[in-house]
Design an enzyme around this catalytic site. Sequence first.
Site, short mmCIF file in Angstrom:
data_model
loop_
_atom_site.label_atom_id
_atom_site.label_comp_id
_atom_site.label_asym_id
_atom_site.label_seq_id
_atom_site.Cartn_x
_atom_site.Cartn_y
_atom_site.Cartn_z
CG ASP A 70 -47.54 1.26 17.29
OD1 ASP A 70 -48.17 2.11 16.63
OD2 ASP A 70 -47.29 1.39 18.50
CG ASP A 72 -47.87 6.83 15.78
OD1 ASP A 72 -48.88 7.30 16.34
OD2 ASP A 72 -47.45 5.68 16.01
#
Length: 157
Positions: free
Chosen positions: A115, A133
């Site tokens: 991330d 995402d």
Amino acid sequence: MRTSVLIGLLAALSAFLVDQVTKAIVVFNATDLSSGVPVFPGFNLIYLRNDGVTFGLLGGAPWWSLVVLAFGICVWLAVMLVCTSSRVEALAYGAIIGGALGNVLDRLRYRAVTDFLDLYIGSAHWPAFNMADVFVVSGVGLLLVAPWLAVQRQTGP
């Protein structure tokens, strides 16, 4: 091959490639990004590894169980993609599949997901996320508005 299936496959490939290229750049610059790099107020680039799913849910679950779950969902979405004649739905299914497979590849390689997007207001930070995402959430959003778009198309301007 139907146009809708082709759209879905191109969306999946594009989402997967964008996700993997951006993650490769982040991993290459992990040392510089570990403490966070301000881009503009409210947005940082940061390097994190998340062994859970959205918002860190299921953190600590065996990595392979999340891979199996994601593959199962991708198979179901692929069936939905093949069955739809809607180009909008096909685009949405493809975006979700491509994003999910991008995160699956991370889990297979690193046992966690990379991330790097950090949004915040003041000291309140949204959980860090990645381009996979973004594609998954965008695809779900598109699926939610697809029925409305279909009605608009049928009723005309």
